[in-house]
Write an enzyme that holds these catalytic residues in place. Structure first.
Site, PDB file in Angstrom:
ATOM      1  N   PHE A   1      11.280  -3.197  -9.892  1.00  0.00           N
ATOM      2  CA  PHE A   1      10.514  -4.439 -10.060  1.00  0.00           C
ATOM      3  C   PHE A   1       9.082  -4.239  -9.552  1.00  0.00           C
ATOM      4  O   PHE A   1       8.866  -3.524  -8.579  1.00  0.00           O
ATOM      5  CB  PHE A   1      11.139  -5.561  -9.224  1.00  0.00           C
ATOM      6  CG  PHE A   1      12.446  -6.081  -9.753  1.00  0.00           C
ATOM      7  CD1 PHE A   1      12.473  -7.026 -10.763  1.00  0.00           C
ATOM      8  CD2 PHE A   1      13.651  -5.634  -9.227  1.00  0.00           C
ATOM      9  CE1 PHE A   1      13.674  -7.529 -11.234  1.00  0.00           C
ATOM     10  CE2 PHE A   1      14.860  -6.133  -9.695  1.00  0.00           C
ATOM     11  CZ  PHE A   1      14.870  -7.093 -10.695  1.00  0.00           C
TER      12      PHE A   1
ATOM     13  N   LEU B   1       0.824  -1.215   0.000  1.00  0.00           N
ATOM     14  CA  LEU B   1       0.000   0.000   0.000  1.00  0.00           C
ATOM     15  C   LEU B   1       0.855   1.260   0.000  1.00  0.00           C
ATOM     16  O   LEU B   1       0.340   2.361  -0.198  1.00  0.00           O
ATOM     17  CB  LEU B   1      -0.955  -0.004   1.198  1.00  0.00           C
ATOM     18  CG  LEU B   1      -2.076  -1.052   1.153  1.00  0.00           C
ATOM     19  CD1 LEU B   1      -2.877  -1.039   2.457  1.00  0.00           C
ATOM     20  CD2 LEU B   1      -3.004  -0.820  -0.042  1.00  0.00           C
TER      21      LEU B   1
ATOM     22  N   ASP C   1       0.626  -9.629  -5.013  1.00  0.00           N
ATOM     23  CA  ASP C   1       1.886  -8.879  -4.913  1.00  0.00           C
ATOM     24  C   ASP C   1       1.724  -7.520  -5.599  1.00  0.00           C
ATOM     25  O   ASP C   1       2.597  -7.058  -6.338  1.00  0.00           O
ATOM     26  CB  ASP C   1       3.073  -9.659  -5.503  1.00  0.00           C
ATOM     27  CG  ASP C   1       4.411  -9.022  -5.108  1.00  0.00           C
ATOM     28  OD1 ASP C   1       4.412  -8.061  -4.316  1.00  0.00           O
ATOM     29  OD2 ASP C   1       5.454  -9.493  -5.607  1.00  0.00           O
TER      30      ASP C   1
END
Lengths: 429, 326
Positions: free
Chosen positions: A323, A63, A305
């Site tokens: 990433f 978050l 994820d």
């Protein structure tokens, strides 16, 4: 306050129920699930030709609050969750500062009270500052609400630290969410090593950088009796390790992500950093192993994820871009389209993997439509066909690998604790 | 200048191609067209005035994120011989870390009115990224460990000049294939053109998956170079040894150095090629580097001709040929 959801096809994987029924919600709980309920409810939702299922539970969400609110915050991230049908999300602790103290959890709780529209289940770090050196005050953090611990993003390379953490947390029956990656092997890597990485000239990350750590941590869990949950399994050899461990009774569970279940390293062809994820997208054989793992139970659950990054960060050359991809608002349609409609797995199994399965791993009384359970519910329209457009997402970020993909299936109503928070494309507050 | 007419379909295709990014995505016919065009340009080199007005009024920006005096100078001479204005824009990696992204740099250059951006970048794929975001024609002058198309073209040109054919030729590429953009561009060009390519070196530096593309993979120098028509040597970099990809320069020399004794195992008319800069006494002995088989300096000359051909053909594709004169 009461809500009656009528005429839907109720699928509750926890009980195996799958039939046309009504669901009555009173206050924050599920009051009754039965045919033809006559009740004078405050609100009625017509779910004819729709699926009524437990709200989804996502064990793995970033978050970004506090610290990187430009990527996502509790306000936007929980709205993205609600729009995606998720009623509970685990908040990963790799924020700035790292969530490794009770104060961190209290901050999260207070921000959630004001801004969240779904349940936030906090995950705290395993080591102080996720630096891999000193273990956190697990007991205090469990007391203040941590449901699990993770150094996700900073794999614990020191086996002694991992061993102690598993041993100590076994007192509280909470899992360690384990990002398995031997960073000595994956250093500077951009994608999964293989024919495609060779061709594209991008430094490869060998499959063994994941699977060797999976093997190590399974052995440590076996030795300590601790609970290890392997995050985002991405290669066949890891699936093998987990399957063997489960056969010999080790306390291990694992998850796979929608992107690893539906994409392969071939997606790196155009050098688009929206396919750069950690662990990297694997081969088609790896993808097959994950799907087989879902079917045979080796892979316990699916987690997104969800990893938001700004357009500026992702719109760069491969080595500079971070990433990660977002997943909350694309997970269900992508999984339904690419796994269920293709016949790889059944709808009920998919729903199990995103409801009751993660709830069990986290010891939650969620992910079920049992009478008396928390009224966390999603209503799904499986027929609506559309193209995924991240510009329409509630998430602050757009780093979605499924841009333009034609999908079917969409949440049309999301109910959290007996309150409708999302309805027909809009957040309701 | 005249474009050869016998390869008209290739010419048409190349005219549609806006950028030169890599050789993997090019056809055999396109590659042959470039080699053929380069031949006409090379003829200019023997004239007293080595200049044609083809790109007069056009701007070529050399955008180099990595140091490379040779390639940059070669492009500069090629562009100047075509009468283009050439600007060298060197970006040290430190100014990138200061916060300016490649995109910002490229936009700045675009705003200055560049027609061509010749780019070298340390990240594989960077020219593809740039070409999607920029109006100028992008020429890849080497991207990470991926491709170096003009080097692949000039190597093919040099081989053709000497051997007059590709079909059935045994070409050995020797050294660090894993980290070599020269190797990749050579592999794509030469396999498309019909040569039999062998890659050879220590196993830690040889990606065996090239076997999937019809390339022979060998870890044994003697076996690899027996009957070779061409040996293309790659520079061995010390940093690879520091990452334990091979044990020592000494062992590399023992196993893989091309010296006179080993040269005798290849065909009597074997060509020795090297993209430079050479590590004398490491991958190649002093005698072989300067010996009669070496065409290393010819490669440098041919590089200019090939780069002129590329600029010329891409200019045609962009309607930039209004300045052309007979």
């Amino acid at each position: 306050m009461s809500i009656l959801i009528q005429n839907g096809r109720v699928i509750d994987p926890a009980s195996g129920r799958d039939e046309a029924m009504d669901v009555l919600i009173e206050d924050s709980k599920i009051a009754r699930v039965a045919k033809g309920i006559q009740a004078n409810a405050d609100e009625t939702i017509d779910a004819k030709n729709k699926i009524v299922a437990p709200g989804f539970v996502d064990m793995h969400v970033h978050l970004r609050e506090p610290g990187r609110e430009d990527k996502e915050n509790i306000h936007s991230g929980t709205r993205a969750a609600a729009a995606g049908g998720f009623t509970s999300v685990c908040a990963m602790p790799n924020t700035t500062p790292v969530c490794d103290t009770a104060q961190g959890l209290q901050f999260l709780a207070s921000r959630a009270r004001d801004n969240a529209v779904v349940n936030i289940l906090p995950v705290a770090a395993v080591t102080v500052g996720q630096a891999g050196e000193a273990i956190v005050e697990f007991g205090d953090l469990v007391y203040y609400g941590a449901v699990a611990f993770s150094d996700d993003g900073n794999p614990i390379m020191n086996a002694e630290i991992m061993c102690r953490a598993l041993e100590y947390t076994s007192m509280f029956n909470v899992p360690i969410l384990d990002h398995c990656d031997n960073v000595d092997l994956s250093k500077d890597g951009q994608m999964r090593s293989g024919a495609n990485s060779v061709r594209l000239g991008l430094k490869g990350i060998p499959p063994a950088s994941e699977s060797s750590q999976v093997a190590r941590d399974i052995d440590l869990a076996q030795y300590t009796g601790g609970r290890v949950h392997i995050c985002h399994v991405s290669v066949r050899q890891s699936v093998r390790h987990v399957a063997n461990a489960k056969k010999s009774g080790v306390n291990v569970t694992c998850e796979a992500t929608p992107h690893h279940l539906t994409l392969t390293d071939a997606a790196m062809e155009g050098y688009d950093a929206n396919f750069k994820v950690n662990p990297p997208l694997g081969s088609e054989d790896d993808r097959r192993a994950l799907i087989e793992g879902l079917r045979d139970g080796t892979i316990d659950c699916i987690a997104t994820d969800h990893a938001p990054h700004t357009d500026m960060e992702k719109d760069n050359v491969m080595t500079e871009a971070p990433f990660g991809v977002i997943g909350l608002e694309s997970a269900f349609p992508v999984l339904y389209t690419d796994l269920v409609l293709t016949g790889e797995i059944g709808l009920n199994l998919l729903l199990e993997k995103i409801t009751i399965a993660p709830s069990r791993i986290l010891n939650l009384k969620k992910g079920t439509l049992a009478e008396g359970a928390d009224a966390d519910i999603v209503v799904l329209d499986l027929d609506e066909e559309y193209a995924i457009d991240p510009q329409k997402f509630f998430s602050r970020s757009h780093n979605c690998p499924f841009v333009g993909k034609q999908v079917k299936g969409r949440p049309v109503a999301t109910i959290v604790g007996g309150r409708v928070v999302f309805r027909d494309g809009q957040i309701v507050t | 200048m005249r474009v050869a007419t016998e390869t008209k379909t290739a010419a048409e295709r190349l005219v549609q191609r806006k950028h030169l990014l890599g050789l993997e995505e090019m056809t055999k016919e396109e590659i042959l067209l470039i080699l053929d065009t380069a031949k006409s340009f090379k003829e200019i080199f023997t004239r007293s005035v080595k200049k044609v007005p083809t790109l007069r009024g056009k701007t070529v920006v050399n955008l180099f994120f990595e140091n490379s005096t040779r390639t940059r100078t070669s492009f500069e001479i090629a562009a100047k011989r075509l009468s283009a204005d050439v600007v060298n824009f060197s970006v040290s990696t430190s100014s990138v870390t200061k916060g300016e992204t490649l995109l910002d740099t490229a936009r700045t250059i675009e705003a200055m009115g560049a027609d061509f951006i010749v780019m070298r970048h340390g990240t594989s794929g960077a020219p593809w990224f740039l070409s999607r975001r920029n109006r100028a024609a992008v020429i890849n002058a080497g991207d990470g460990t991926h491709e170096h198309p003009t080097q692949g073209l000039l190597d093919a040109y040099t081989i053709l000049e000497h051997k007059k054919r590709f079909e059935g030729l045994k070409v050995v590429i020797l050294g660090d294939i894993s980290h070599s953009r020269v190797a990749r561009s050579n592999i794509w060009a030469l396999t498309k053109l019909g040569a039999q390519v062998t890659i050879c070196g220590p196993r830690t530096l040889i990606p065996s998956s090239f076997a999937d593309y019809g390339v022979r993979v060998s870890y044994d120098l003697k076996e690899a170079i027996s009957d070779a028509d061409v040996i293309n040597l790659l520079r061995i970099q010390l940093e690879r040894q520091q990452r334990n990809l091979f044990p020592s320069i000494r062992e590399y020399r023992l196993l893989y150095q091309i010296n006179e004794q080993r040269l005798a195992m290849a065909k009597p008319d074997v060509l020795i090629m090297h993209p430079g800069p050479i590590n004398r006494g490491v991958e190649i002995s002093q005698e072989v580097a300067d010996g009669p088989h070496s065409v290393i300096l010819e490669q440098v000359t041919n590089g200019v001709a090939v780069r002129m051909a590329v600029l010329y053909l891409l200019a045609g594709s962009r309607g930039l040929d209004e300045a052309e004169e007979d």
